[in-house]
Scaffold this active site. Structure first.
Site, PDB file in Angstrom:
ATOM      1  N   SER A 176       0.150   8.682   2.535  1.00  0.00           N
ATOM      2  CA  SER A 176       0.469  10.083   2.256  1.00  0.00           C
ATOM      3  C   SER A 176       1.928  10.422   2.516  1.00  0.00           C
ATOM      4  CB  SER A 176      -0.433  10.999   3.087  1.00  0.00           C
ATOM      5  OG  SER A 176      -0.391  10.622   4.446  1.00  0.00           O
ATOM      6  N   PHE A 177       2.599   9.680   3.386  1.00  0.00           N
ATOM      7  CA  PHE A 177       4.019   9.976   3.593  1.00  0.00           C
ATOM      8  C   PHE A 177       4.895   8.732   3.582  1.00  0.00           C
ATOM      9  CE2 PHE A 177       3.372   8.700   7.943  1.00  0.00           C
ATOM     10  CZ  PHE A 177       2.184   9.298   8.351  1.00  0.00           C
ATOM     11  N   GLY A 178       4.472   7.699   2.860  1.00  0.00           N
ATOM     12  CA  GLY A 178       5.306   6.515   2.744  1.00  0.00           C
ATOM     13  C   GLY A 178       4.568   5.361   2.110  1.00  0.00           C
ATOM     14  N   VAL A 217       4.098   0.774   2.236  1.00  0.00           N
ATOM     15  CA  VAL A 217       4.257  -0.454   3.008  1.00  0.00           C
ATOM     16  C   VAL A 217       4.602  -1.584   2.049  1.00  0.00           C
ATOM     17  CG1 VAL A 217       3.186  -2.083   4.607  1.00  0.00           C
ATOM     18  CG2 VAL A 217       2.559   0.338   4.701  1.00  0.00           C
ATOM     19  N   ASP A 242      -8.916   6.053  18.705  1.00  0.00           N
ATOM     20  CA  ASP A 242      -9.334   6.024  17.300  1.00  0.00           C
ATOM     21  C   ASP A 242      -9.720   4.599  16.899  1.00  0.00           C
ATOM     22  OD1 ASP A 242      -9.942   7.072  14.818  1.00  0.00           O
ATOM     23  OD2 ASP A 242      -7.887   6.964  14.065  1.00  0.00           O
ATOM     24  N   GLY A 259       0.823  -1.199   0.000  1.00  0.00           N
ATOM     25  CA  GLY A 259       0.000   0.000   0.000  1.00  0.00           C
ATOM     26  C   GLY A 259       0.857   1.249   0.000  1.00  0.00           C
ATOM     27  N   ILE A 260       0.257   2.361  -0.426  1.00  0.00           N
ATOM     28  CA  ILE A 260       0.963   3.639  -0.464  1.00  0.00           C
ATOM     29  C   ILE A 260       0.135   4.661   0.304  1.00  0.00           C
ATOM     30  CG2 ILE A 260       1.840   5.501  -1.932  1.00  0.00           C
ATOM     31  CD1 ILE A 260       2.236   3.429  -4.153  1.00  0.00           C
TER      32      ILE A 260
END
Length: 512
Positions: free
Chosen positions: A28-30, A32, A141, A25-26
């Site tokens: 907003s700041f990196g 996986v 959360d 996965g992609i």
């Protein structure tokens, strides 16, 4: 500007112990990526976080907080963090690989779940949340998007970026989390202690599991907040009486009157079909660090690491190549087994009396006469002063667990019980009156099999268990008083025959 080749070689340079695979996965700041740990061959997920992007988005505190908390935690239903590798440009966070995606997608795909399946998820969630609170962390959360599922559909609580540390006498005020799952006091900007807001979110999650919809939902945010603050929702008619009783107790607008995690645990709907490893209190983090699995330790030493340094690193919660290998082996060994015996007397678990479901109590209880003072552990009774107790549930001993299991296996041998070792302190067993076991086990019991290193008695799990055959499980637990509790649990066979076996077993141990 780095090109793809340069970037790839840098990753390999910084992650020599991992073989990187495809991108999962992609963000907003990196991104996986899936990876394989070179020494243990187990799969992990590696978050590659770009420092510049994190700073530009002012997310440094969120990332730092999540790493700090996950480094502390070791729980079967909380995502595991194995190591963090920092470079000038990136932060590599090596985590447990969770194969089956989000619980949110699971609910969307299946719609509302059957009660037994929803309860299974809910029990795991509550166990993980209880562990967080015990370690003075409030998640803040909790929602299906932050609950991941492994290959066996076990829940893993993730995304601790909005979590915070609770301190005695201090209250939190930050309004955070997703509005649909946020408690009234959170969206109102009032002070809150912490655990009560997680309980509200768990109530919303339980509603979503059982109904396939959210209790509080509106495209207009002011209207949504009005519903949440007023506790305005409806319960579908298809819910069972137990669920209809539990959900409203969790979704109480007044946090002082809202159900607590211990009260949720005692609720009959929650208690139904509760797995044994979830029936005990969550493990204590400091105790976990002190308890070391000798078998796993030897495996890591064989990889070329020094025993004393490894033990010292484990006790002090230090991160290095050896400890990463140790925890990967440990976690994946327990992940292979499942169900009641999946708990397998993990010494790090701080256990008390498991609470059988009322319908199972007669089938699983073994009673022992114990003089002196006893606590009502796990019995939901509280006393203000010591009271003499003559009876306690289960067999207790202060002997070393290996000595206890030696005696247990000798007793089982005398009764012509056949068994299969699942771990050092747990077994699956079969027995029939008179010791007749045709077509039940493949090889007879041998004396030299007692506490051998291999599972010497091989179980034939095929069909055809006769009505006069009892199938049961044996599990050793550790209690808070540094005693060990032996539990026998009936799996198949008549209850009366199982009680006959229990009586014979107690007599063999010279307890009766």
């Amino acid at each position: 500007m780095e090109g793809p080749t340069s970037r790839g070689s840098n990753v390999d340079l910084f992650l020599p112990n991992y073989k990187l695979g495809k991108t999962l996965g992609i963000g907003s700041f990196g991104k996986v990526k899936i990876a394989e740990h070179a020494l243990t061959r187990h799969k992990v997920a590696i978050k590659i976080l770009n420092r510049r992007k994190i700073k530009n988005m002012e997310m440094e505190e969120k990332v730092r907080r999540e790493i700090k908390i996950l480094r502390l935690f070791m729980h079967p239903h909380i995502i595991r963090l194995y190591e963090v590798i920092e470079t000038p440009s990136d932060i590599y966070v090596v985590m447990e690989y969770v194969k089956s995606g989000e619980l949110f997608d699971y609910i969307v795909e299946k719609g509302r779940l059957q009660e037994d399946e929803a309860r299974c998820f809910f029990q795991q969630i509550i166990s993980g949340v209880e562990y967080c609170h015990r370690n003075m962390v409030v998640h803040r959360d909790l929602k299906p998007e932050n609950l991941l599922l492994d290959s066996k559909c076990n829940v893993k609580i993730a995304d601790f970026g909005l979590s915070n540390i609770m301190r005695d006498g201090h209250f939190l005020k930050t309004s955070c989390g997703s509005p649909n799952y946020a408690a009234p006091e959170v969206i109102s900007g009032r002070l809150y202690a912490g655990p009560e807001v997680d309980v509200w979110s768990c109530g919303v999650i339980l509603y979503a599991l059982l109904c396939g919809t959210l209790p509080f939902d509106d495209e207009n945010i002011p209207n949504l907040f009005k519903k949440i603050k007023g506790g305005i929702y409806t319960l579908p008619s298809h819910l069972s009486a137990g669920a209809r009783d539990l959900i409203p107790r969790m979704l109480v607008v007044d946090p002082m009157k809202r159900m607590t995690i211990p009260e949720i645990r005692q609720h009959p709907w929650f208690q139904a079909h509760l797995p044994r490893y979830l029936a005990v209190p969550p493990p204590d983090t400091m105790q976990q660090a002190k308890k070391i699995d000798e078998e796993i330790l030897q495996e890591v030493i064989k990889m070329g690491y020094d025993r004393n340094q490894l033990v010292d690193s484990l006790c002090n919660r230090l991160q290095n190549e050896a400890t990463v290998a140790y925890y990967l082996l440990l976690d994946n060994r327990f992940r292979i087994s499942n169900g009641y015996l999946g708990a397998e007397f993990q010494e790090p678990m701080e256990c008390s009396f498991p609470r059988p479901h009322p319908s199972e109590a007669a089938a699983s209880a073994i009673v022992q006469h114990i003089p002196g003072y006893m606590d009502h552990q796990g019995m939901d009774l509280r006393t203000q002063f010591p009271v003499e107790r003559k009876w306690a549930l289960g067999l207790q001993s202060r002997a070393h667990p290996r000595e206890i299991m030696t005696e247990v296996l000798k007793a089982l041998q005398e009764l012509n019980v056949c068994w299969k070792k699942i771990g050092h302190y747990s077994m699956k067993c079969r027995w029939s009156p008179g010791g007749h076991h045709e077509n039940v086990f493949d090889i007879p019991l041998q004396a030299n099999h007692i506490l051998g290193d291999e599972s010497a008695i091989i179980e034939n799990d095929g069909a055809g268990i006769r009505s006069n055959v009892i199938k049961f499980e044996v599990q050793l637990y550790k209690t808070r008083e540094e005693k060990y509790l032996l539990d026998l649990q009936r799996v198949n066979g008549t209850q009366l025959l199982f009680l006959d076996l229990c009586a014979a077993f107690l007599a063999q141990l010279r307890v009766l």
